[in-house]
Design a protein around this motif. Structure first.
Motif, PDB file in Angstrom:
ATOM      1  N   THR A   1       0.785  -1.140   0.072  1.00 45.28           N
ATOM      2  CA  THR A   1      -0.111   0.054   0.106  1.00 45.28           C
ATOM      3  C   THR A   1       0.830   1.218  -0.134  1.00 45.28           C
ATOM      4  OG1 THR A   1      -1.398  -1.297   1.250  1.00 45.28           O
ATOM      5  CG2 THR A   1      -1.789   1.175   1.133  1.00 45.28           C
ATOM      6  N   LEU A   2       1.874   1.325   0.661  1.00 47.77           N
ATOM      7  CA  LEU A   2       2.845   2.248   0.919  1.00 47.77           C
ATOM      8  C   LEU A   2       3.578   2.658  -0.301  1.00 47.77           C
ATOM      9  CD1 LEU A   2       4.023   2.399   4.427  1.00 47.77           C
ATOM     10  CD2 LEU A   2       2.541   3.750   3.453  1.00 47.77           C
ATOM     11  N   ILE A   3       3.916   1.787  -1.067  1.00 53.40           N
ATOM     12  CA  ILE A   3       4.681   1.767  -2.314  1.00 53.40           C
ATOM     13  C   ILE A   3       3.894   2.692  -3.287  1.00 53.40           C
ATOM     14  CG2 ILE A   3       5.113   0.811  -4.652  1.00 53.40           C
ATOM     15  CD1 ILE A   3       6.249  -1.685  -2.946  1.00 53.40           C
ATOM     16  N   PHE A   4       2.381   2.400  -3.344  1.00 50.78           N
ATOM     17  CA  PHE A   4       1.511   2.933  -4.290  1.00 50.78           C
ATOM     18  C   PHE A   4       0.984   4.625  -3.570  1.00 50.78           C
ATOM     19  CE2 PHE A   4       1.104  -1.249  -5.708  1.00 50.78           C
ATOM     20  CZ  PHE A   4       1.369  -0.894  -6.932  1.00 50.78           C
ATOM     21  N   ILE A   5       1.230   4.700  -2.478  1.00 53.11           N
ATOM     22  CA  ILE A   5       1.265   6.160  -2.094  1.00 53.11           C
ATOM     23  C   ILE A   5       2.103   7.178  -2.802  1.00 53.11           C
ATOM     24  CG2 ILE A   5       1.593   7.801  -0.124  1.00 53.11           C
ATOM     25  CD1 ILE A   5       0.290   5.735   1.824  1.00 53.11           C
ATOM     26  N   ASN A   6       3.280   6.557  -3.048  1.00 46.14           N
ATOM     27  CA  ASN A   6       4.127   7.323  -4.088  1.00 46.14           C
ATOM     28  C   ASN A   6       3.513   7.909  -5.248  1.00 46.14           C
ATOM     29  OD1 ASN A   6       5.723   6.545  -2.352  1.00 46.14           O
ATOM     30  ND2 ASN A   6       7.047   5.011  -3.596  1.00 46.14           N
ATOM     31  N   ALA A   7       2.344   6.932  -5.779  1.00 50.72           N
ATOM     32  CA  ALA A   7       1.745   7.748  -6.976  1.00 50.72           C
ATOM     33  C   ALA A   7       0.761   8.982  -6.668  1.00 50.72           C
ATOM     34  CB  ALA A   7       0.633   6.297  -7.404  1.00 50.72           C
ATOM     35  N   TYR A   8       0.763   9.071  -5.413  1.00 52.55           N
ATOM     36  CA  TYR A   8      -0.024  10.316  -5.159  1.00 52.55           C
ATOM     37  C   TYR A   8       0.929  11.642  -5.600  1.00 52.55           C
ATOM     38  CZ  TYR A   8      -2.788   7.586  -1.611  1.00 52.55           C
ATOM     39  OH  TYR A   8      -3.489   6.711  -1.069  1.00 52.55           O
ATOM     40  N   ALA A   9       2.109  11.433  -5.344  1.00 52.65           N
ATOM     41  CA  ALA A   9       3.190  12.438  -5.469  1.00 52.65           C
ATOM     42  C   ALA A   9       3.082  12.720  -7.059  1.00 52.65           C
ATOM     43  CB  ALA A   9       4.255  12.349  -5.126  1.00 52.65           C
ATOM     44  N   VAL A  10       2.966  11.546  -7.846  1.00 55.14           N
ATOM     45  CA  VAL A  10       3.077  11.532  -9.468  1.00 55.14           C
ATOM     46  C   VAL A  10       1.629  12.144  -9.964  1.00 55.14           C
ATOM     47  CG1 VAL A  10       2.622   9.909 -11.148  1.00 55.14           C
ATOM     48  CG2 VAL A  10       4.349   9.609  -9.633  1.00 55.14           C
ATOM     49  N   ALA A  11       0.587  11.933  -9.204  1.00 52.14           N
ATOM     50  CA  ALA A  11      -0.409  12.458  -9.882  1.00 52.14           C
ATOM     51  C   ALA A  11      -0.749  14.090  -9.925  1.00 52.14           C
ATOM     52  CB  ALA A  11      -1.907  11.854  -9.263  1.00 52.14           C
ATOM     53  N   VAL A  12       0.113  14.678  -8.730  1.00 49.73           N
ATOM     54  CA  VAL A  12       0.069  16.049  -8.467  1.00 49.73           C
ATOM     55  C   VAL A  12       0.608  16.688  -9.388  1.00 49.73           C
ATOM     56  CG1 VAL A  12       0.751  17.665  -6.977  1.00 49.73           C
ATOM     57  CG2 VAL A  12      -0.450  15.782  -5.963  1.00 49.73           C
ATOM     58  N   VAL A  13       1.615  16.138 -10.008  1.00 46.17           N
ATOM     59  CA  VAL A  13       2.164  16.726 -11.117  1.00 46.17           C
ATOM     60  C   VAL A  13       1.330  17.223 -12.334  1.00 46.17           C
ATOM     61  CG1 VAL A  13       3.973  16.475 -12.987  1.00 46.17           C
ATOM     62  CG2 VAL A  13       4.488  15.687 -10.796  1.00 46.17           C
ATOM     63  N   GLY A  14       0.233  16.479 -12.388  1.00 48.25           N
ATOM     64  CA  GLY A  14      -0.741  16.777 -13.458  1.00 48.25           C
ATOM     65  C   GLY A  14      -2.081  17.387 -12.784  1.00 48.25           C
ATOM     66  N   ARG A  15      -1.746  18.144 -11.576  1.00 47.52           N
ATOM     67  CA  ARG A  15      -2.904  18.766 -10.823  1.00 47.52           C
ATOM     68  C   ARG A  15      -4.201  17.654 -10.523  1.00 47.52           C
ATOM     69  NH1 ARG A  15      -3.835  24.807 -10.737  1.00 47.52           N
ATOM     70  NH2 ARG A  15      -3.813  24.318  -8.583  1.00 47.52           N
ATOM     71  N   LEU A  16      -3.570  16.418 -10.575  1.00 52.66           N
ATOM     72  CA  LEU A  16      -4.847  15.553 -10.166  1.00 52.66           C
ATOM     73  C   LEU A  16      -5.614  15.459 -11.428  1.00 52.66           C
ATOM     74  CD1 LEU A  16      -5.503  16.246  -6.622  1.00 52.66           C
ATOM     75  CD2 LEU A  16      -3.825  14.685  -7.404  1.00 52.66           C
ATOM     76  N   LYS A  17      -5.402  15.822 -12.580  1.00 52.67           N
ATOM     77  CA  LYS A  17      -6.420  15.845 -13.587  1.00 52.67           C
ATOM     78  C   LYS A  17      -5.782  15.681 -14.717  1.00 52.67           C
ATOM     79  CE  LYS A  17      -9.903  18.914 -11.657  1.00 52.67           C
ATOM     80  NZ  LYS A  17     -10.806  19.985 -11.400  1.00 52.67           N
ATOM     81  N   SER A  18      -4.705  15.819 -15.028  1.00 48.48           N
ATOM     82  CA  SER A  18      -3.996  15.660 -16.150  1.00 48.48           C
ATOM     83  C   SER A  18      -3.205  14.232 -16.452  1.00 48.48           C
ATOM     84  CB  SER A  18      -3.040  16.793 -16.698  1.00 48.48           C
ATOM     85  OG  SER A  18      -2.051  16.445 -17.404  1.00 48.48           O
ATOM     86  N   LEU A  19      -3.510  13.525 -17.379  1.00 43.46           N
ATOM     87  CA  LEU A  19      -2.947  12.217 -17.523  1.00 43.46           C
ATOM     88  C   LEU A  19      -1.236  12.525 -18.151  1.00 43.46           C
ATOM     89  CD1 LEU A  19      -5.651   9.982 -18.784  1.00 43.46           C
ATOM     90  CD2 LEU A  19      -4.514   9.746 -16.675  1.00 43.46           C
ATOM     91  N   PRO A  20      -1.335  13.238 -18.995  1.00 42.97           N
ATOM     92  CA  PRO A  20       0.156  13.301 -19.340  1.00 42.97           C
ATOM     93  C   PRO A  20       1.205  13.869 -18.141  1.00 42.97           C
ATOM     94  CG  PRO A  20      -1.215  14.408 -21.006  1.00 42.97           C
ATOM     95  CD  PRO A  20      -2.213  13.747 -19.900  1.00 42.97           C
TER      96      PRO A  20
END
Lengths: 282, 791
Positions: B221-240
């Motif tokens: 579960t914690l590994i995938f919490i890292n994906a939160y940081a990744v999603a913020v790069v796209g302001r949580l809305k942009s896939l690119p």
């Protein structure tokens, strides 16, 4: 007296130009009406004036000073107040507390005393308590002062917003459909209140669908359609303007004239206005 | 060069997995407006499910892959949307965040229950042993597969959202659900689809990573919490944006592992765990770089956590009663029990730290335990002999750190603050608390307070001291709520845009309340008087703090107390009942500790139904007691009698426990009902007699010897209390919950959509056409008129 000048204001949402080079002048002591069909860009203009959206071009000048780069709260401290079309009252507080918050926020940054609600009274030394009471009384909210705002009818909630905005002591006040939800006699009283406020020096920009009210209280009118100011002038001038008629009625003046058997344009509008106070298009 | 290539390829394959997980996160956020903190737990569950199908039940490899990704995951996503997420539409950001956090914690508990961590579960790999050589570096087929899948998903999702009707409908749901419905769209179906799509992405990433990691519920579960940081790069809305973020994070992590030796340090600061801090650091940097979010006018019809303004007199009496009650209970406890209680009691102050922040101001923090840890460490450093000066220094430092952490995020909306504090918690646990200079050997003892001659030198004194600190701080908070600043916080929570147009500087107001909250959390650390272990000051522990604070009822100090007790009670309960199980029909047997580990998460999920938490419901019954002197007197006498009986050993441990529960939960809330004048006297006497009998029974039945298992005793007592309360309610014919009915707030825009149109509104509407009431058809409550039921 203050003066708000909007110059060539444009607001773009993606590919949609919501407001296109609109210019407006709001003078202290006067009520300026901003009317137009739904979706014309009235609320967006308000948002751009007080900094809730950023314009893509154009300027907002308050007493000659360019405030278009300032953040919302700084513009408010310069003297711009407003109410909202969709209610933004503090729903967990009472009526009195709503107005009190407006006052307390102002007191937290405006250090000087000698407080007054200069538009309502000449008394220069009001205590905060008295100031709140004064607003409550003047807006006829005293009987419901300790009610929670969340349970109020819309018309009263709009008055709470007005009272709250007044407590912050603006020099220019933007009112977004303040009379919707009020009944006929309340609307009359409300019009009198606006006239009093303006007579004491406040500059008001009024967006309102109740045309009877607009025609009664406004000293000048601007008409917005598809983001553009299509007419500007005294109520009488605007009422006679052909572009306004076609924007509101969706057809050319000739065809309307045809249907009403030779009536002049003025008569058509006058009939519209006189009929019910419901406005051109509500 | 080889080394560089090896780590580059490792980084790229991690990036691929992050990208897949993050696109699932983005899909659910854009269509439902809910940031799914449980997304990582979805991946984790999929990985375990995959193991179960393939290794556990022996299904063929590709059949298991197919079943997990295309059957189990979408089904799971749909159920989650239908059962949980639809209920929290239109609630506050805080409730949305807490419900998904509860789901995450619940899923971890569930996974640990179904697949006990004691067994090793090697997960099957894709194409085991096969690899190709790229530039002289061996790359496994599995890694290449991950990258290909990531690219396919990127292209596929882009097509879905840009071209298909479904994709456009999905984007429309988040813009305006009601409008979509009015235009013939079906928002329910669309968001169910979005959630199952999100769950599928989670499942793909989970299955792909399973063979590279050992299967551990928390770890995965914690590994995938890292994906939160990744999603913020796209302001949580942009896939690119999310894909770009994945590349940066995947590579940064790989190079940090590859090029920073484990004994590296800057001065005295060890960089050993820097790789673990990379996601947190990246999250903070990205949030710093975000442009200021614009204010939104949203209309007022939102449910919000009520913050009832308690009078200062009530607050002071409450504080004194609380300290007295704590002293009374503490004086009865066996030394070992008292020690256990004292250890967790400081948590009530930690949950209280969220009252001004979350309850009053509507902001959220997921790092309260990090501040508590900082408070504890600074107290140990500067208040070694327990001096109060150490306390003041510590809370000052915590306030300053809190302001610095909050500042960048407060320009943005609620979810970013939550994520920024999560990042701070991650960085603290990886880079601060594991430093030898901060916590030598991974733990640090906090000295107990000493005020001149008065020294806190026993567990009992410590117990009471924490109660006093809580009562004093709670009174200050209540005074604050009643002050101009408190009103301003409530106003800000109700409408930020209105506050801004009144001249309020939102940023400085929020920084102020955040600093206060961090200071109180730090205070909890300074007075805790216990040993802090670095491993417990992690993000997941802080998540539980926030969750239980909201469950207790964050709008009030009392709610925070309940939340803190729940938080402290879970580990205590688990150790007290460690050997016990509750048997149901003799063939299903649940161990009590695992029941307890589920309980908080279930309570968190229940917020979807009752967003205000437990305290307002309890308060309804107790508030009435305060208004009736007779009831108050009887409650006080009852409490003293039970205490005396226990103190003189007339009743023993379990008897005291059950009598206390009957008194607090059944008798006291019903007292105003018994003394109310509206109820006829025969019923009143009957129910009063019933309660008295129940109290005596509760105290004198030898629970300890009658039932062998502690777990069964516990369940029996709860059942007994519920029974007693319900019978009394039935006898009086009065339900305390009725008193608490809240006024409904209705936005004018919602009338007819959310609420049926009332007759009065209909008459109002048609009066324009000159219709008066007597011209309308007569209606009764059940008559439909104009397509809607009148009321």
């Amino acid at each position: 007296m203050s003066e708000l000048r909007v110059e060539d204001l444009s607001v773009r949402f993606g590919g949609h130009l919501a407001v296109s080079s609109a210019s407006l002048l709001v003078k202290g002591g006067q009520i300026t009406g901003l009317i137009g069909p739904n979706g014309a860009g009235k609320t967006t203009t308000f948002n751009a004036i007080c900094g809730v959206v950023s314009p893509s071009s154009g300027k907002v000048l308050l007493d000659g000073e360019d405030i278009s780069r300032l953040r919302t709260y700084k513009r408010s401290r310069k003297g711009i107040g407003r109410t909202f079309q969709r209610l933004e009252v503090f729903s967990s507080l009472t009526v009195r507390e709503n107005i009190q918050v407006g006052l307390e926020i102002r007191r937290s940054w405006a250090k000087g005393s000698g407080d007054l609600i200069q538009y309502l009274t000449d008394d220069q030394d009001l205590s905060p308590q008295a100031e709140v009471d004064l607003i409550l009384n003047r807006l006829d909210l005293m009987p419901i002062a300790d009610h929670s705002v969340s349970a109020l009818p819309t018309g009263h909630a709009r008055l709470v917003e007005l009272g709250r905005a007044l407590a912050a002591r603006p020099s220019i006040l933007l009112l977004d459909e303040p009379a919707s939800g009020l009944d006929d006699s309340e609307t009359d009283d409300f019009g009198d209140l606006l006239v009093t406020l303006a007579a004491n020096g406040l500059g008001i920009l009024l967006v309102e669908h109740d045309v009877a009210l607009v025609m009664r209280v406004c000293t000048s009118l601007a008409v917005l359609d598809f983001g553009q100011i299509i007419a500007n002038g005294s109520p009488e001038e605007v009422r006679a303007n052909e572009a306004v008629l076609s924007a509101y009625l969706g057809s050319t003046p000739t065809s309307i004239a045809g249907t009403s058997a030779g009536a002049t344009h003025d008569d058509v509008v006058a009939a519209e206005i006189g009929s019910s106070g419901q406005g051109f298009v509500s | 060069m080889d080394k560089f290539l090896i780590y580059t390829i490792a980084g790229l394959s991690t990036a691929a997995i992050y990208a897949i997980a993050a696109s699932g996160l983005v899909v659910t956020y854009t269509t439902s407006g809910i940031f799914n903190f449980a997304h990582g737990a979805f991946s984790m569950m999929a990985a375990f499910m995959f193991w179960q199908l393939n290794k556990g039940w022996g299904l063929p490899f590709w059949v298991s892959v197919f079943l997990v990704i295309f059957v189990v995951a979408p089904l799971f996503g749909t159920v989650v949307e239908r059962v949980l997420m639809r209920g929290i539409e239109g609630t506050t950001e805080v409730v949305k965040i807490v419900v998904t956090i509860s789901l995450m914690i619940g899923l971890i508990a569930l996974a640990q229950f179904i697949w006990p961590p004691s067994v090793a579960r090697p997960s099957p790999a894709f194409f085991p042993g096969k690899s190709v050589h790229l530039f002289g570096v061996a790359v496994s087929y599995q890694r290449i597969l991950s990258m290909i899948i990531a690219i396919l998903i990127a292209v596929g999702l882009r097509l879905v959202f840009k071209v298909t009707r479904l994709g456009i409908a999905m984007r429309a749901v988040v813009d305006d659900r009601h409008l979509l419905q009015l235009n013939g769209g079906r928002p329910g179906r669309t968001s169910a689809l979005a959630w199952s799509l999100g769950a599928m992405m989670a499942a793909i990433s989970g299955v792909l990573i399973a063979s590279e990691q050992s299967l551990s519920a928390t770890g995965l579960t914690l590994i995938f919490i890292n994906a939160y940081a990744v999603a913020v790069v796209g302001r949580l809305k942009s896939l690119p944006g999310a894909f770009l973020g994945s590349l940066i994070l995947g590579l940064a992590e790989a190079y940090a592992v590859g090029y920073i030796p484990s004994d590296a340090s800057i001065g005295a600061i060890s960089l050993q765990k820097l790789p673990q801090a990379v996601p947190g650091i990246m999250l903070l940097i990205v949030i710093l770089l975000q442009p200021q979010s614009r204010l939104r006018a949203h209309g007022m019809a939102r449910r919000s956590i009520p913050a009832p303004a308690v009078s200062q007199r009530t607050a002071m009496i409450g504080g004194i009663c609380m300290v007295a009650a704590v002293a009374a209970i503490g004086s009865l406890m066996a030394p070992s029990d008292l020690n256990l209680m004292t250890t967790g009691f400081y948590l009530t102050i930690v949950t209280m730290s969220l009252v001004p922040l979350t309850g009053y101001a509507g902001q959220i923090s997921l790092a309260q335990l990090s501040f508590t840890g900082i408070g504890a460490v600074t107290m140990a450093a500067w208040g070694a002999n327990g001096s109060p000066i150490g306390v003041f220094i510590s809370i000052g430092i915590c306030a300053a750190v809190g302001a610095v952490v909050a500042f960048p995020a407060l320009r943005l909306s609620g979810i970013y603050l939550a994520l920024a504090t999560a990042a701070f918690a991650m960085i603290c646990s990886a880079m601060v608390f594991n430093q030898n200079g901060v916590m030598p050997g991974g733990n640090r003892q906090v000295p107990r307070l000493a005020l001149g001659p008065f020294k806190v030198d026993s567990d009992f004194k410590q117990f009471v001291t924490i109660a006093i600190v809580f009562a004093v701080a709670g009174n200050i908070l209540i005074a604050l709520r009643r002050s101009a600043w408190g009103r301003r916080l409530a106003a800000m929570r109700d409408s930020e845009v209105a506050c801004a147009t009144l001249g309020l500087n939102l940023t400085s107001t929020k920084v102020g309340v955040f600093a206060l909250s961090a200071a109180i959390a730090g205070l909890a650390g300074t007075v805790s008087g216990g040993t802090f272990v670095a491993e417990t000051l992690t993000l997941p522990s802080s998540l539980s703090v926030t969750m239980l604070a909201v469950v207790g009822g964050i709008g009030s100090v009392v709610g925070a107390f309940i939340g803190g007790l729940l938080l402290g009670a879970a580990p205590i309960g688990a150790s007290v009942f460690s050997a016990n199980a509750v048997g149901i029909f003799s063939f299903v047997s649940l161990s009590v500790p695992s029941l307890i580990s589920f309980a908080p998460a279930l309570m968190g999920l229940s917020l979807g139904r009752e967003p205000d938490g437990a305290a307002p419901q309890l308060a309804v019954g107790f508030r009435e007691v305060g208004k009736s002197p007779i009831s108050l007197a009887i409650a006080a006498i009852g409490a003293s009698v039970v205490w005396l009986a226990a103190w003189t050993s007339v009743i023993e441990n379990w008897g005291f426990f059950s009598a206390g529960l009957v008194l607090a939960l059944a008798l006291v809330p019903l007292l105003p009902g018994i003394f109310s004048k509206e109820i006829d006297s025969s019923r009143r006497i009957a129910s009063a007699a019933w309660l008295l009998v129940a109290l005596v029974a509760a105290a004198f039945i030898p629970w300890g010897t009658a039932i062998e298992s502690n777990g069964m005793r516990f369940v029996a007592i709860i059942a007994f209390v519920l029974l007693v309360g319900r019978v009394a309610v039935a006898a009086i014919g009065y339900d305390p919950t009725v008193l608490g009915e809240k006024l409904q707030s209705v936005s004018p825009d919602m009338i007819g959509i959310d609420e049926p149109i009332t007759r009065a509104q209909a008459i109002d509407a048609v009066s324009i056409f000159g219709v008066t009431e007597d011209m309308l058809p007569p209606t009764t409550a059940s008559t439909a008129w104009g397509g809607r039921v009148m009321s």
